[in-house]
Scaffold this motif. Structure first.
Motif, mmCIF file in Angstrom:
data_model
loop_
_atom_site.group_PDB
_atom_site.id
_atom_site.type_symbol
_atom_site.label_atom_id
_atom_site.label_comp_id
_atom_site.label_asym_id
_atom_site.label_seq_id
_atom_site.Cartn_x
_atom_site.Cartn_y
_atom_site.Cartn_z
ATOM 1 N N ALA A 2 0.847 -1.187 0.000
ATOM 2 C CA ALA A 2 0.000 0.000 0.000
ATOM 3 C C ALA A 2 0.889 1.245 0.000
ATOM 4 C CB ALA A 2 -0.901 0.004 1.225
ATOM 5 N N GLU A 24 -2.029 0.249 -4.683
ATOM 6 C CA GLU A 24 -1.345 -0.988 -4.319
ATOM 7 C C GLU A 24 -0.372 -1.366 -5.426
ATOM 8 O OE1 GLU A 24 -1.887 -3.043 -1.568
ATOM 9 O OE2 GLU A 24 -3.356 -1.667 -0.703
ATOM 10 N N ASP A 34 -2.737 -0.139 -10.902
ATOM 11 C CA ASP A 34 -3.781 -0.052 -9.888
ATOM 12 C C ASP A 34 -4.485 1.302 -9.953
ATOM 13 O OD1 ASP A 34 -5.210 -1.242 -7.617
ATOM 14 O OD2 ASP A 34 -4.225 0.331 -6.441
ATOM 15 N N ASP A 78 6.025 -0.677 1.224
ATOM 16 C CA ASP A 78 4.781 -0.384 1.911
ATOM 17 C C ASP A 78 4.870 0.985 2.601
ATOM 18 O OD1 ASP A 78 2.162 -1.228 2.601
ATOM 19 O OD2 ASP A 78 2.853 -1.646 4.634
#
Length: 91
Positions: A2, A24, A34, A78
């Protein structure tokens, strides 16, 4: 992974006016895919017809310009912030 993506004013018509959106992907290319799924039409503003970054669009993963990293294959950890910045010309 993320990530958050900072969206320049010129592309906010695709994100309903949002200046930052979530996405993502383990690489920049996956993040752009995405984004396209979530905000149809945005990919064509960032990538050219050959699927490469447009010449006048700068993209940063964290503080690093992806043109000096692995381009669309640049890993996106992330929580990292990705910035899309249109080049400004003038004199």
């Amino acid at each position: 992974m993320a990530v958050s993506v900072r969206v320049p004013t010129i592309l906010r018509t695709y994100t309903s006016g949002e200046s930052e959106v979530g996405a993502e992907g383990a690489t920049l290319g996956e993040v752009i895919d995405d984004l396209e799924t979530r905000y149809a039409g945005i990919r064509s503003r960032v990538l050219d017809d050959a699927g490469a970054l447009r010449r006048f669009v700068n993209v940063y993963v964290g503080n690093d310009d992806v043109r000096f990293l692995d381009g669309l294959a640049t890993p996106t950890a992330d929580g990292v912030q990705i910035s899309i910045i249109p080049a400004v010309a003038g004199g």
